[in-house]
Motif scaffolding. Structure first.
Motif, mmCIF file in Angstrom:
data_model
loop_
_atom_site.group_PDB
_atom_site.id
_atom_site.type_symbol
_atom_site.label_atom_id
_atom_site.label_comp_id
_atom_site.label_asym_id
_atom_site.label_seq_id
_atom_site.Cartn_x
_atom_site.Cartn_y
_atom_site.Cartn_z
ATOM 1 N N ILE A 159 0.856 -1.171 0.000
ATOM 2 C CA ILE A 159 0.000 0.000 0.000
ATOM 3 C C ILE A 159 0.897 1.227 0.000
ATOM 4 N N GLU A 160 0.561 2.183 -0.841
ATOM 5 C CA GLU A 160 1.333 3.422 -0.894
ATOM 6 C C GLU A 160 1.051 4.241 0.369
ATOM 7 N N LEU A 161 2.105 4.642 1.074
ATOM 8 C CA LEU A 161 1.974 5.398 2.313
ATOM 9 C C LEU A 161 2.476 6.820 2.121
ATOM 10 N N MET A 220 -2.566 6.085 4.609
ATOM 11 C CA MET A 220 -2.671 5.644 3.215
ATOM 12 C C MET A 220 -2.616 6.857 2.291
ATOM 13 N N ALA A 221 -1.890 6.733 1.222
ATOM 14 C CA ALA A 221 -1.784 7.827 0.252
ATOM 15 C C ALA A 221 -3.136 8.030 -0.429
ATOM 16 N N GLY A 222 -3.499 9.269 -0.617
ATOM 17 C CA GLY A 222 -4.749 9.597 -1.301
ATOM 18 C C GLY A 222 -5.939 9.648 -0.372
ATOM 19 N N SER A 223 -6.288 8.513 0.218
ATOM 20 C CA SER A 223 -7.486 8.449 1.074
ATOM 21 C C SER A 223 -7.217 8.942 2.486
#
Length: 106
Positions: free
Chosen positions: A14-16, A47-50
């Motif tokens: 997951i992108e962090l 989390m990146a984005g959210s």
């Protein structure tokens, strides 16, 4: 007959990104002392984005994957610099020639 790859058995990375509230420090400044950031559960990562908070178990796994990736990149960079080490030395001016020019011994 070929075997199908089982994609469900690998943990997805997951992108962090750093928490915006604490800026990745995991603590925020209170009136008298530092407090644990409640937006990221004191980890400094979301989390990146959210910007959702990861559970502790998931966070440990994701940080381990991120660390392993960084270590692989470090090894690749070190190997790349070792390969170009002798050629880099050969190309630089060693000032051993006539008038301080480069001498390669050729």
């Amino acid at each position: 007959m070929k075997k199908a790859k089982a994609h469900g058995f690998r943990k997805a990375q997951i992108e962090l990104e750093h928490c915006l509230t604490c800026r990745g420090k995991a603590v925020v400044q209170g009136v008298f002392h530092e407090l644990v950031c409640i937006d990221c559960n004191g980890s400094g990562w979301v989390m990146a984005g959210s910007r959702l908070v990861l559970s502790t178990d998931e966070l440990v796994t994701q940080l381990s994957l991120k660390l392993q990736q960084a270590q692989r990149e470090i090894v690749m960079l070190k190997q790349g610099s070792l390969k170009s080490g002798s050629s880099a030395y050969y190309q630089q001016n060693n000032r051993r020639g006539a008038g301080g020019s480069n001498y390669t011994g050729d």
